[in-house]
Enzyme design. Structure first.
Site, PDB file in Angstrom:
ATOM      1  N   HIS A  24     -13.742 -35.635   0.793  1.00 52.04           N
ATOM      2  CA  HIS A  24     -12.640 -36.162  -0.023  1.00 52.04           C
ATOM      3  C   HIS A  24     -11.492 -35.154  -0.006  1.00 52.04           C
ATOM      4  CE1 HIS A  24     -10.309 -37.363  -3.503  1.00 52.04           C
ATOM      5  NE2 HIS A  24     -10.839 -38.560  -3.338  1.00 52.04           N
ATOM      6  N   GLY A  66     -10.379 -44.547  -7.363  1.00 52.65           N
ATOM      7  CA  GLY A  66     -10.521 -43.435  -8.308  1.00 52.65           C
ATOM      8  C   GLY A  66     -10.256 -43.900  -9.732  1.00 52.65           C
ATOM      9  N   GLU A 108      -7.532 -42.279   3.108  1.00 55.24           N
ATOM     10  CA  GLU A 108      -6.895 -41.988   1.827  1.00 55.24           C
ATOM     11  C   GLU A 108      -5.701 -41.064   2.054  1.00 55.24           C
ATOM     12  OE1 GLU A 108      -9.881 -42.691  -1.593  1.00 55.24           O
ATOM     13  OE2 GLU A 108      -9.993 -40.604  -1.003  1.00 55.24           O
ATOM     14  N   ASN A 155     -15.080 -43.983  -7.267  1.00 55.29           N
ATOM     15  CA  ASN A 155     -15.269 -42.534  -7.279  1.00 55.29           C
ATOM     16  C   ASN A 155     -14.858 -42.045  -8.668  1.00 55.29           C
ATOM     17  OD1 ASN A 155     -15.134 -39.791  -6.938  1.00 55.29           O
ATOM     18  ND2 ASN A 155     -13.462 -39.836  -5.431  1.00 55.29           N
ATOM     19  N   TRP A 156     -15.858 -41.713  -9.462  1.00 57.16           N
ATOM     20  CA  TRP A 156     -15.572 -41.339 -10.853  1.00 57.16           C
ATOM     21  C   TRP A 156     -15.063 -39.904 -10.972  1.00 57.16           C
ATOM     22  CZ3 TRP A 156     -20.220 -43.663 -14.142  1.00 57.16           C
ATOM     23  CH2 TRP A 156     -20.242 -45.051 -13.973  1.00 57.16           C
ATOM     24  N   LYS A 157     -15.094 -39.152  -9.885  1.00 60.12           N
ATOM     25  CA  LYS A 157     -14.629 -37.753  -9.883  1.00 60.12           C
ATOM     26  C   LYS A 157     -15.283 -36.985 -11.047  1.00 60.12           C
ATOM     27  CE  LYS A 157     -10.565 -39.244  -7.456  1.00 60.12           C
ATOM     28  NZ  LYS A 157      -9.147 -39.047  -7.127  1.00 60.12           N
ATOM     29  N   GLY A 213      -4.169 -40.777  -6.878  1.00 62.59           N
ATOM     30  CA  GLY A 213      -3.914 -40.429  -8.276  1.00 62.59           C
ATOM     31  C   GLY A 213      -2.438 -40.330  -8.630  1.00 62.59           C
ATOM     32  N   SER A 240      -4.614 -44.985  -5.254  1.00 63.11           N
ATOM     33  CA  SER A 240      -3.914 -45.827  -6.236  1.00 63.11           C
ATOM     34  C   SER A 240      -4.169 -47.326  -6.046  1.00 63.11           C
ATOM     35  CB  SER A 240      -2.412 -45.516  -6.241  1.00 63.11           C
ATOM     36  OG  SER A 240      -2.192 -44.163  -6.603  1.00 63.11           O
ATOM     37  N   GLU A 243      -9.680 -34.004  -2.238  1.00 54.40           N
ATOM     38  CA  GLU A 243      -9.717 -32.963  -3.280  1.00 54.40           C
ATOM     39  C   GLU A 243     -10.647 -31.829  -2.874  1.00 54.40           C
ATOM     40  OE1 GLU A 243     -10.485 -35.797  -6.382  1.00 54.40           O
ATOM     41  OE2 GLU A 243      -8.423 -36.484  -6.157  1.00 54.40           O
TER      42      GLU A 243
END
Ligand code: PGA
Length: 252
Positions: free
Chosen positions: A95, A234, A167, A9-11, A173, A213, A97
């Site tokens: 997700h 991530g 998650e 997931n490159w965000k 992160g 992580s 976020e």
């Protein structure tokens, strides 16, 4: 038998040049990984370029979000059909976020999930508890509520094609990875929830990724647990070396 599935997931990272370079480098190096399914999920605007860069490789492309309507006056939104049109196979939904920074609810995630299935995209639905919820002993309850809300109304066949990513929000992160035992416990609980709603056989088919992580040095231990079927990565997905280091930890 479930196949391992590792997705990056490159965000909201990379730019056009670095996205294509990373995709090309991964495509070049992932030729002999037949036992693991791999996907990369760049930002919307680079999906097309990335899909072209990896055409014919072992990698698939996924988006990080979508809208539940097929088309119409929804400024700024992107439909499942559009994602398929630019070469996506997967879409990440719910997700943390998006849930916590952008206000997505289980109901919104559920509408997207049903639309993704209708269109033929393979969804990766994220669930996970906050630190205070874990500390209050509410992890299972939170996961159950998210599952029941976000994954409502799926047929057996749709459930079997839905990837779940566990998650824990406190591990995303932060460098604080869940221990393999903590992750395994929630994955096993998720499988029990699926078995209760559907049946054991179906629960055994559902791929459940861990995310939060994941790094090359902790991947093998996490991925070695019986109910952990892959990873949603991530930060460590932004370099070919670390992403492939994680892939190397996937049991054959
Ligand atoms: P992280 O992110 O690997 O950087 O913790 C995981 C994710 O948000 O999917």
């Amino acid at each position: 038998m479930r196949r391992m599935f590792i997705a990056g997931n490159w965000k909201m990272h990379t730019d056009r040049v670095s996205a294509v370079a990373l995709a090309e480098s991964l495509a070049d190096q992932s030729t002999s990984l037949g036992h693991v399914d791999l996907a990369i999920c760049p930002p919307f605007v680079y999906l097309d370029a990335v899909a072209r860069a990896i055409a014919g490789s072992e990698l698939a492309v996924g988006a990080q979000n979508m809208y539940h309507e097929d088309s119409g006056a929804y400024t700024g939104e992107v439909s499942a059909a559009m994602l398929l049109d630019v070469g996506c196979k997967y879409v990440i939904l719910g997700h943390s976020e998006r849930r916590h920074l952008l206000g997505e609810t289980d109901e919104m995630v559920n509408r997207k999930l049903l639309a993704a299935h209708r269109a033929g995209l393979a969804p990766i639905v994220c669930v996970g508890e906050l630190l205070e919820q874990r500390e209050a002993g509410q992890t299972l309850e939170v996961i159950r509520t998210q599952f029941e809300g976000s994954l409502a109304g799926l047929s057996d066949e749709q459930m079997a094609r839905t990837v779940i990513a566990y998650e824990p929000v406190w591990a995303i992160g932060t460098g604080k990875v869940a221990t393999p035992d903590q992750a395994q416990e929630v994955h096993a609980d998720l499988r029990k929830i699926i078995a209760g709603r559907y049946n054991e056989q179906l629960a055994e088919k559902v791929v459940i990724q861990y995310g939060g992580s994941v790094k090359p040095d902790n991947a093998a231990e996490l991925l070695g647990r019986p109910d952990i079927d892959g990873a949603l990565v991530g930060g460590a997905a932004l370099k070919a070396e670390s992403f492939l280091g994680i892939v190397a930890g996937a049991k054959a």
